[in-house]
Design a protein around this motif. Sequence first.
Motif, PDB file in Angstrom:
ATOM      1  N   ALA A   8      44.344  57.703  37.267  1.00  0.00           N
ATOM      2  CA  ALA A   8      43.100  57.501  36.405  1.00  0.00           C
ATOM      3  C   ALA A   8      43.188  56.009  35.853  1.00  0.00           C
ATOM      4  O   ALA A   8      42.227  55.246  35.805  1.00  0.00           O
ATOM      5  N   LYS A   9      44.350  55.838  35.068  1.00  0.00           N
ATOM      6  CA  LYS A   9      44.676  54.561  34.461  1.00  0.00           C
ATOM      7  C   LYS A   9      44.396  53.206  35.570  1.00  0.00           C
ATOM      8  O   LYS A   9      43.680  52.121  35.406  1.00  0.00           O
ATOM      9  N   ASP A  10      45.164  53.655  36.997  1.00  0.00           N
ATOM     10  CA  ASP A  10      44.931  52.563  37.857  1.00  0.00           C
ATOM     11  C   ASP A  10      43.622  52.282  38.392  1.00  0.00           C
ATOM     12  O   ASP A  10      43.185  51.103  38.404  1.00  0.00           O
ATOM     13  N   ASN A  50      40.849  53.086  36.748  1.00  0.00           N
ATOM     14  CA  ASN A  50      40.206  52.294  35.631  1.00  0.00           C
ATOM     15  C   ASN A  50      40.317  50.814  35.665  1.00  0.00           C
ATOM     16  O   ASN A  50      39.385  49.977  35.574  1.00  0.00           O
ATOM     17  N   GLN A  51      41.528  50.222  35.694  1.00  0.00           N
ATOM     18  CA  GLN A  51      41.840  48.933  35.551  1.00  0.00           C
ATOM     19  C   GLN A  51      41.430  48.067  36.677  1.00  0.00           C
ATOM     20  O   GLN A  51      40.790  47.067  36.662  1.00  0.00           O
ATOM     21  N   ARG A 108      47.098  60.983  35.546  1.00  0.00           N
ATOM     22  CA  ARG A 108      46.754  60.197  34.205  1.00  0.00           C
ATOM     23  C   ARG A 108      47.045  58.605  34.933  1.00  0.00           C
ATOM     24  O   ARG A 108      46.236  57.788  34.579  1.00  0.00           O
ATOM     25  N   LEU A 117      38.817  48.996  38.594  1.00  0.00           N
ATOM     26  CA  LEU A 117      37.232  48.932  38.404  1.00  0.00           C
ATOM     27  C   LEU A 117      36.927  48.192  37.349  1.00  0.00           C
ATOM     28  O   LEU A 117      36.037  47.209  37.795  1.00  0.00           O
ATOM     29  N   ALA A 118      37.567  47.868  36.304  1.00  0.00           N
ATOM     30  CA  ALA A 118      37.442  46.865  35.193  1.00  0.00           C
ATOM     31  C   ALA A 118      37.277  45.444  35.758  1.00  0.00           C
ATOM     32  O   ALA A 118      36.510  44.601  35.653  1.00  0.00           O
ATOM     33  N   ILE A 119      38.493  45.293  36.432  1.00  0.00           N
ATOM     34  CA  ILE A 119      38.584  43.726  36.906  1.00  0.00           C
ATOM     35  C   ILE A 119      37.561  43.725  38.009  1.00  0.00           C
ATOM     36  O   ILE A 119      36.816  42.361  38.080  1.00  0.00           O
ATOM     37  N   ASN A 165      34.703  44.707  38.436  1.00  0.00           N
ATOM     38  CA  ASN A 165      33.246  44.700  37.391  1.00  0.00           C
ATOM     39  C   ASN A 165      33.261  43.249  37.187  1.00  0.00           C
ATOM     40  O   ASN A 165      32.081  42.727  37.282  1.00  0.00           O
ATOM     41  N   ASN A 166      34.067  42.593  36.633  1.00  0.00           N
ATOM     42  CA  ASN A 166      34.268  41.480  35.831  1.00  0.00           C
ATOM     43  C   ASN A 166      34.065  40.414  37.297  1.00  0.00           C
ATOM     44  O   ASN A 166      33.182  39.609  37.078  1.00  0.00           O
ATOM     45  N   GLU A 167      34.723  40.694  38.402  1.00  0.00           N
ATOM     46  CA  GLU A 167      34.433  39.701  39.414  1.00  0.00           C
ATOM     47  C   GLU A 167      33.213  39.889  39.932  1.00  0.00           C
ATOM     48  O   GLU A 167      32.537  38.818  40.392  1.00  0.00           O
TER      49      GLU A 167
END
Lengths: 121, 237
Positions: A96-98, A100-101, A93, A103-105, A107-109
């Motif tokens: 997965a969280k790390d 997720n975070q 978990r 990938l989210a950052i 994606n933004n960049e």
Amino acid sequence: MILKHQIVTIGTSALFLLLVLNLLRKNKMKEIYSILWFVVGLIFIVISLWEGLLTRLTELIGAKYPASVLFFFGLIFVLILLVHFSVEISTLRKHAKDLNQSLAILNNELAALKKNFGPKA
Amino acid sequence: MPEPKVLLIIPAYNEAKNLGGVIDEIKKEVPFCDILVVNDCSTDATTAVCAGRGVPYISTIFNLGIGGAVQTGYKYAAARGYDIAIQVDGDGQHPAGQIPQLIAPLLAGEADLVTGSRYLVPMGYKLQYPRFIGTKLFSLLTSAILGEKITDVTSGFRAANARTVSFLSVEYPEDFPDVETILLLGLSGYKLKEIPLHMRPRASGRSSINFQKSVVYCFKTLVSVLSVLLRKRFSGT
């Protein structure tokens, strides 16, 4: 001489071993778990074949019934395994969280980069 | 001293109705702050609200919950080298006009984390009764453990300096993070400070913590307090 109940227990253990072997063959389990379950299957067979073992063990720890000894150790084993899996799930978990975070950052960049330097749509 | 780089982290889960107002208020009250919305897999128009106002947002891949969403913001702040990161709820309860007061102790080097407290000075702010009691109890417990007075341990209006940001970007609890972060930081030697906060009632929608969840909240928070104590007091880390 093999007794009737031994046929059932040995048969069940053999099926269990086959199941583990099949999973190992299909690469569905981490090796360490395959080995663990393989050993468990072997212990089943040994206990089924060697009647005296369980009786000796029962006398040794001063229990009344061989069945309760079997259940006791079985339950302890399952409990330890469950705790182990809780640890494993927590680790997964967190990973997965790390991911997720990150990938989210990223994606933004990436979106920001595309906006500034990317080919114009 | 050069102008500090300040990031406002707004975790948002289906907050499209309130978010626009929050962003507009921030832009009006504290135009020197950058904004980052962490969209935690909202199914409403949250991202459209951000895009429409030209506000950068990060969308999580799957729903992380409040802890994971806020931590994403701290990771972003750490990676971009922000001097200060402020957590603001997306529901419009936190007045942006108080942000300068919130960051002043950080700039003066008096604290590593500044919290806006609803109870530091009586403001007539009333929570529903069960929540009020829960907040009070956990504040007392936290004060006792840390040996300093903390009046509002569940406030989500917080400002962190760069040192705290890098700590939180690595270690941040997931489910009910407020009490645990204060304890973690306090026990790790970070300086905490509270300032009085005028909080408003929610503009629209329901709070993420409803009545049924309060019981779970209390239980989970107690467990997390215990786990932090065990980790920090008996492992030497």
